[in-house]
Design a protein around this motif. Structure first.
Motif, PDB file in Angstrom:
ATOM      1  N   ALA A  88       0.843  -1.196   0.000  1.00  0.00           N
ATOM      2  CA  ALA A  88       0.000   0.000   0.000  1.00  0.00           C
ATOM      3  C   ALA A  88       0.877   1.244   0.000  1.00  0.00           C
ATOM      4  N   VAL A  89       0.620   2.140  -0.929  1.00  0.00           N
ATOM      5  CA  VAL A  89       1.345   3.407  -1.033  1.00  0.00           C
ATOM      6  C   VAL A  89       0.349   4.534  -0.773  1.00  0.00           C
ATOM      7  N   VAL A  90       0.534   5.234   0.337  1.00  0.00           N
ATOM      8  CA  VAL A  90      -0.356   6.337   0.690  1.00  0.00           C
ATOM      9  C   VAL A  90       0.336   7.640   0.320  1.00  0.00           C
ATOM     10  N   SER A  91      -0.171   8.290  -0.706  1.00  0.00           N
ATOM     11  CA  SER A  91       0.353   9.573  -1.173  1.00  0.00           C
ATOM     12  C   SER A  91      -0.410  10.671  -0.429  1.00  0.00           C
ATOM     13  N   ASP A  92       0.164  11.138   0.663  1.00  0.00           N
ATOM     14  CA  ASP A  92      -0.535  12.045   1.584  1.00  0.00           C
ATOM     15  C   ASP A  92      -0.485  13.479   1.062  1.00  0.00           C
ATOM     16  N   ASP A  93      -1.213  13.707  -0.006  1.00  0.00           N
ATOM     17  CA  ASP A  93      -1.259  15.011  -0.651  1.00  0.00           C
ATOM     18  C   ASP A  93      -1.990  16.003   0.259  1.00  0.00           C
ATOM     19  N   PRO A  94      -1.466  17.219   0.437  1.00  0.00           N
ATOM     20  CA  PRO A  94      -2.173  18.208   1.265  1.00  0.00           C
ATOM     21  C   PRO A  94      -3.604  18.466   0.819  1.00  0.00           C
ATOM     22  N   ALA A  95      -3.903  18.306  -0.486  1.00  0.00           N
ATOM     23  CA  ALA A  95      -5.254  18.558  -0.978  1.00  0.00           C
ATOM     24  C   ALA A  95      -6.271  17.582  -0.405  1.00  0.00           C
ATOM     25  N   LEU A  96      -5.816  16.476   0.168  1.00  0.00           N
ATOM     26  CA  LEU A  96      -6.732  15.492   0.746  1.00  0.00           C
ATOM     27  C   LEU A  96      -7.443  16.020   1.983  1.00  0.00           C
ATOM     28  N   GLN A  97      -6.985  17.119   2.529  1.00  0.00           N
ATOM     29  CA  GLN A  97      -7.601  17.642   3.749  1.00  0.00           C
ATOM     30  C   GLN A  97      -8.934  18.339   3.479  1.00  0.00           C
ATOM     31  N   PHE A  98      -9.327  18.426   2.218  1.00  0.00           N
ATOM     32  CA  PHE A  98     -10.614  19.047   1.883  1.00  0.00           C
ATOM     33  C   PHE A  98     -11.764  18.117   2.258  1.00  0.00           C
ATOM     34  N   GLY A  99     -12.856  18.703   2.720  1.00  0.00           N
ATOM     35  CA  GLY A  99     -14.062  17.944   3.002  1.00  0.00           C
ATOM     36  C   GLY A  99     -15.238  18.880   3.176  1.00  0.00           C
ATOM     37  N   SER A 100     -16.290  18.691   2.387  1.00  0.00           N
ATOM     38  CA  SER A 100     -17.458  19.557   2.498  1.00  0.00           C
ATOM     39  C   SER A 100     -18.472  18.997   3.480  1.00  0.00           C
ATOM     40  N   LEU A 130       4.037   2.131   2.378  1.00  0.00           N
ATOM     41  CA  LEU A 130       4.887   3.297   2.150  1.00  0.00           C
ATOM     42  C   LEU A 130       4.019   4.535   2.300  1.00  0.00           C
ATOM     43  N   HIS A 131       4.363   5.387   3.256  1.00  0.00           N
ATOM     44  CA  HIS A 131       3.618   6.627   3.502  1.00  0.00           C
ATOM     45  C   HIS A 131       4.468   7.778   3.006  1.00  0.00           C
ATOM     46  N   VAL A 132       3.977   8.489   1.985  1.00  0.00           N
ATOM     47  CA  VAL A 132       4.738   9.559   1.336  1.00  0.00           C
ATOM     48  C   VAL A 132       4.062  10.896   1.620  1.00  0.00           C
ATOM     49  N   THR A 133       4.828  11.866   2.088  1.00  0.00           N
ATOM     50  CA  THR A 133       4.339  13.215   2.337  1.00  0.00           C
ATOM     51  C   THR A 133       5.285  14.208   1.665  1.00  0.00           C
ATOM     52  N   PRO A 134       4.917  15.493   1.609  1.00  0.00           N
ATOM     53  CA  PRO A 134       5.830  16.482   1.030  1.00  0.00           C
ATOM     54  C   PRO A 134       7.140  16.613   1.802  1.00  0.00           C
ATOM     55  N   HIS A 135       7.188  16.084   3.024  1.00  0.00           N
ATOM     56  CA  HIS A 135       8.373  16.243   3.869  1.00  0.00           C
ATOM     57  C   HIS A 135       9.224  14.980   3.950  1.00  0.00           C
ATOM     58  N   GLY A 136       8.837  13.928   3.243  1.00  0.00           N
ATOM     59  CA  GLY A 136       9.612  12.697   3.295  1.00  0.00           C
ATOM     60  C   GLY A 136       8.717  11.476   3.232  1.00  0.00           C
ATOM     61  N   SER A 137       9.297  10.319   3.478  1.00  0.00           N
ATOM     62  CA  SER A 137       8.524   9.086   3.394  1.00  0.00           C
ATOM     63  C   SER A 137       8.910   8.146   4.523  1.00  0.00           C
ATOM     64  N   THR A 138       7.974   7.282   4.896  1.00  0.00           N
ATOM     65  CA  THR A 138       8.209   6.254   5.901  1.00  0.00           C
ATOM     66  C   THR A 138       7.779   4.920   5.318  1.00  0.00           C
ATOM     67  N   ALA A 139       8.684   3.939   5.344  1.00  0.00           N
ATOM     68  CA  ALA A 139       8.398   2.631   4.760  1.00  0.00           C
ATOM     69  C   ALA A 139       8.352   1.567   5.850  1.00  0.00           C
ATOM     70  N   PHE A 140       7.387   0.672   5.748  1.00  0.00           N
ATOM     71  CA  PHE A 140       7.278  -0.484   6.620  1.00  0.00           C
ATOM     72  C   PHE A 140       7.418  -1.724   5.738  1.00  0.00           C
ATOM     73  N   PRO A 141       8.489  -2.495   5.888  1.00  0.00           N
ATOM     74  CA  PRO A 141       8.757  -3.630   5.002  1.00  0.00           C
ATOM     75  C   PRO A 141       7.620  -4.643   5.030  1.00  0.00           C
ATOM     76  N   PRO A 142       7.397  -5.334   3.909  1.00  0.00           N
ATOM     77  CA  PRO A 142       6.333  -6.340   3.854  1.00  0.00           C
ATOM     78  C   PRO A 142       6.527  -7.446   4.890  1.00  0.00           C
ATOM     79  N   THR A 143       5.422  -7.874   5.461  1.00  0.00           N
ATOM     80  CA  THR A 143       5.444  -8.923   6.474  1.00  0.00           C
ATOM     81  C   THR A 143       4.089  -9.612   6.519  1.00  0.00           C
TER      82      THR A 143
END
Length: 302
Positions: A88-100, A130-143
């Motif tokens: 799973a790759v989570v692209s944590d785009d700042p635009a995701l914070q929108f919600g009506s 893999l969690h990706v943000t504008p400030h870097g990424s954090t990976a958790f190896p498959p298990t």
């Protein structure tokens, strides 16, 4: 970078318990387990070899040409019958914070990513994140270890939302190509990419099956239904006035058509892309998509 599973904080623990309760209450194990093929892989994507047919094997996999030539039953083996990794790759785009509405797109997207990893565990697959943000990424190896996967999900829930106005455009995809496990099924969660796919994207998709998952706010589908409303634009950092006029509806339709064209360019096969409304139930949408995708793979291979 690769990080150890974090200590589960109370907020993340509450979210995990809620999702696990949903899985148990709705008997997802019964819905998705069954048979020896995972809902993620269907009947396989790439032919590997033929082996002697044994009792219990799927008769639809019989290679009749080899069987006729050798005088005994042989069947085809596909690459994905081997050990599968769901990444799973989570692209944590700042635009995701929108919600009506009551929840933001980010909240729903994190739930979808967590449920995907949990379903992989149910199906006895290896799972990584893999969690990706504008400030870097954090990976958790498959298990396959449930405790480690739950810790990875907890870290995802505990991560603070990124700055809604990053200093540079958010371009996460190059990081994925560097960290993708060989042969893994990639499940990408994020916004519609802001640019068309790069030339190397087609080659990446040949090496890895890739599913794209995004969340759509009701306003993105229909636009505001009120005569006029003031909304906060997190990317611009200011209030904007939205008015439901003929001109705004025309502009919205053009924006939506261009956006859908970009989405289809990244994922040309409709079976590889899932769009979930922010007002929908994430588990229902995900289970329905995976079952339909698995059924489609079975029909194509028959």
């Amino acid at each position: 970078m690769t990080a150890r599973p974090p200590v589960i904080d109370p907020r993340a623990q509450t979210a995990l318990r809620r999702l696990e309760w949903q899985l148990r209450r709705r008997s997802v194990q019964t819905l998705l387990a069954g048979g020896y093929r995972s809902v993620f892989r269907g009947r396989g994507m790439e032919f590997d070899q033929v082996v002697r047919y044994e009792f219990g094997d799927d008769i639809r996999d019989v290679d009749w040409n080899v069987t006729a030539r050798l005088g005994d039953l042989y069947r085809k083996v596909f690459v994905e019958e081997r050990e599968l990794t769901v990444y799973a790759v989570v692209s944590d785009d700042p635009a995701l914070q929108f919600g009506s509405g009551a929840v933001s797109k980010r909240e729903v997207l994190l739930q979808l990513a967590a449920l995907t990893l949990m379903l992989a565990v149910v199906n006895r697959e290896r799972a990584g994140l893999l969690h990706v943000t504008p400030h870097g990424s954090t990976a958790f190896p498959p298990t396959r270890r449930r405790a480690r996967i739950l810790s990875a999900i907890a870290g995802l829930f505990a991560a603070p939302p990124p700055d809604p106005a990053p200093p540079q455009p958010f371009v996460p995809w190059p990081l994925i190509a560097q960290q993708a496990p060989q042969g893994a099924l990639m499940v990408w969660f994020g916004e519609v990419p802001a640019t068309p796919p790069p030339p190397e994207w087609a080659a990446f998709r040949r090496r890895h099956p890739v599913i794209g998952v995004r969340v759509e706010d009701p306003w993105e589908r229909t636009g505001p239904t009120l005569a006029g409303v003031t909304a906060y634009d997190p990317a611009a950092g200011q209030l904007v006035w939205l008015q439901a006029s003929a001109a705004s509806r025309t502009a919205h339709a053009a924006w939506r058509a261009e956006r859908e064209a970009r989405w289809a360019a990244w994922w040309p096969n409709p079976a590889d892309r899932l769009v979930v409304g922010a007002d929908e139930d994430p588990l229902t949408a995900l289970v329905g998509f995976l079952r339909a995708r698995s059924a489609g793979a079975l029909r194509d291979a028959s």
